[in-house]
Enzyme design. Structure first.
Site, short mmCIF file in Angstrom:
data_model
loop_
_atom_site.label_atom_id
_atom_site.label_comp_id
_atom_site.label_asym_id
_atom_site.label_seq_id
_atom_site.Cartn_x
_atom_site.Cartn_y
_atom_site.Cartn_z
N ASP A 173 0.78 -1.18 -0.10
CA ASP A 173 0.13 0.13 -0.12
C ASP A 173 0.84 1.39 -0.02
O ASP A 173 0.31 2.31 -0.13
CB ASP A 173 -0.97 0.04 1.01
CG ASP A 173 -0.21 0.27 2.34
OD1 ASP A 173 0.88 0.10 2.54
OD2 ASP A 173 -0.79 0.64 3.45
N TYR A 268 10.59 5.34 0.76
CA TYR A 268 11.54 4.53 1.38
C TYR A 268 12.77 4.60 0.72
O TYR A 268 13.78 3.98 1.27
CB TYR A 268 10.93 3.05 1.34
CG TYR A 268 10.03 2.69 2.40
CD1 TYR A 268 10.47 2.20 3.61
CD2 TYR A 268 8.62 2.60 1.89
CE1 TYR A 268 9.50 2.00 4.52
CE2 TYR A 268 7.53 2.39 3.15
CZ TYR A 268 7.99 1.98 4.24
OH TYR A 268 7.22 1.66 5.20
#
Length: 454
Positions: A173, A268
């Site tokens: 997600d 990330y």
């Protein structure tokens, strides 16, 4: 196609995410009709704590759905049409080690990126294969496993190698959460966005963000240069991702794009492109695992206890993009909707200059027979090289798991961009071997003092 109403099993039923996912299912019952929901977890005590909350959520919307909890795979999967897999091998106790061991060596501590993600992958690949085998043994022959167990890229590569014909769709997600933030910045719902994206899981870039056919990425670039990937008032972000560590993560998209403005990065990438900055802002004694245990987990367990005592369920869990995305994907699989979603698939030319068999994250049309990837073409040399290094690290980790190879595990750790040297890699790996003694397959050395080990 499978016929509704469906039997759904949730593997990892004791997760704190389960009530939110079930609530997402309940508000979409017209789209995804359910006859039965089964929670399955090897930790019965934890699942039994969460189960009354889940049942309350179900009964607020339906009196006819059968609700079952079990630690027996046959009971969980017999005749099931869908399995949602949210496995966390070792629970938060091991996540804490994944984060704190690297930090002791000056390396970012994160559950899915860097050494922590590699450690988590070594724990998860073989249990995921066991789950797939149980589903294939007991479930409907056309059943789909929607897998969002982390670390998604490594788990997907392990499944590709060990169970290549399994009916598994791997999802994450994180890109969808980024799309939610883009939508908030642009003033539109995320479902209005059509994006192009290429990469590996937690390691990719958005190249176009279309709204009604117009590319709004230039507007997003200007906004990100001031605020990161957040609305000007950061409090408007999804509550699930609005605590200080997440706000910092969304803000860190700004320095990445200040250096490389072409594409919008997955958040990330901060762990790989600015690891020193990440380490400088992390507390070695109190990591994200501690935040979750002291926050979301404690809050939900307290609410479960209060509900047991009083019959009143406090507002203790969040229904957000995580659960909504899972239901969107399941609906498209169930009814052959051919909706376009970002998912993890075997490359097969979708990214022209990555290996054919790489597990990549790209847009795909989700059909009753699985995903049909959208071709993203060749990616620039800089991005290709970053992707190849990360892909090699992940693939070597999978080979280390399958072969029980210490050397390949060390190579995987050494290649990871978060790790500055082979000495760091070895020190972290050796400490993690000890910490994961109850979970990892045995890693044997092929060489000792210049001699082959017999």
């Amino acid at each position: 196609m499978l016929k509704s109403p469906f039997i759904l099993a949730i593997a990892g039923g004791g997760s704190t995410y389960t009530p939110g996912i079930v609530k997402s299912l309940m508000v979409r019952l017209e789209d995804f009709p359910l006859a039965e929901i089964r929670l399955y977890d090897i930790d019965s005590a934890r699942q039994d704590t969460i189960a009354p909350v889940v049942e309350k959520v179900i009964r607020d919307h339906s009196q006819t759905i059968t609700f079952t909890t079990t630690s027996d795979p046959e009971t969980a999967f017999r005749g099931a049409h869908f399995v949602f897999a949210q496995m966390r091998v070792g629970q938060y106790r091991m996540r804490e080690q994944d984060e704190k061991i690297p930090l002791r060596h000056g390396v970012p501590g994160q559950e899915t990126c860097g050494p922590g993600g590699l450690a988590y992958g070594l724990r998860t690949i073989l249990p995921m294969v066991e789950l797939i085998d149980s589903v294939e043994r007991y479930a409907d022959p056309k059943a789909w496993i929607v897998n969002y167990s982390n670390p998604a890229a490594i788990v997907a590569e392990g499944v590709r190698r060990l169970r290549p014909h399994a009916r598994v769709l791997n999802i994450c997600d994180m890109p969808v959460a980024a799309m939610r933030n883009m939508g908030a910045i642009l003033g539109v719902d995320r479902h209005k966005l059509e994006v192009d994206y290429f990469g590996l899981n937690h390691f990719g870039w958005f190249t176009r963000v279309l709204v009604d056919g117009e590319d709004r990425l230039p507007e997003l670039r200007r906004h990100i240069a001031r605020f990161g990937l957040l609305t000007e008032d950061a409090a408007q972000t999804d509550p699930q991702h609005s605590d200080p560590s997440w706000v910092k993560t969304w803000r860190n998209i700004k320095p990445i794009m200040d250096h490389f403005p072409d594409f919008l990065p997955n958040p990330y990438l901060q762990y790989y492109l600015m690891p020193n900055d990440i380490v400088a802002h992390q507390r070695p004694d109190y990591t994200r695992a501690n935040e979750v245990m002291d926050g979301r987990e404690k809050k939900l367990f307290a609410a479960a206890e209060e509900y047991k005592r009083t019959g009143i369920l406090p507002d203790a869990f969040h229904v957000g993009v995580h659960g909504a995305f899972i239901v969107d994907v399941a609906c498209s699989l169930a009814f052959d909707l051919r909706q376009r979603h970002l998912v993890i698939v075997e490359n097969k030319g979708a990214i022209a200059n990555l290996p054919y068999d790489a597990m990549v994250e790209v847009p795909a049309y989700i059909t009753a027979n699985g995903p049909e990837p959208v071709r993203m073409g060749a990616v620039p040399l800089f991005h290709q090289t970053l992707l190849m290094q990360q892909l090699a690290s992940e693939q070597l980790l999978v080979e280390a798991t399958i072969e029980g190879s210490y050397e390949k595990a060390l190579q995987a750790f050494t290649l990871n961009r978060t790790v500055p040297s082979m000495q760091h890699a070895k020190a972290i790996l050796d400490e993690m071997i000890e910490a994961n003694a109850d979970y990892w397959p045995e890693l044997k050395k092929a060489w000792q003092d210049g001699e082959a080990v017999k």
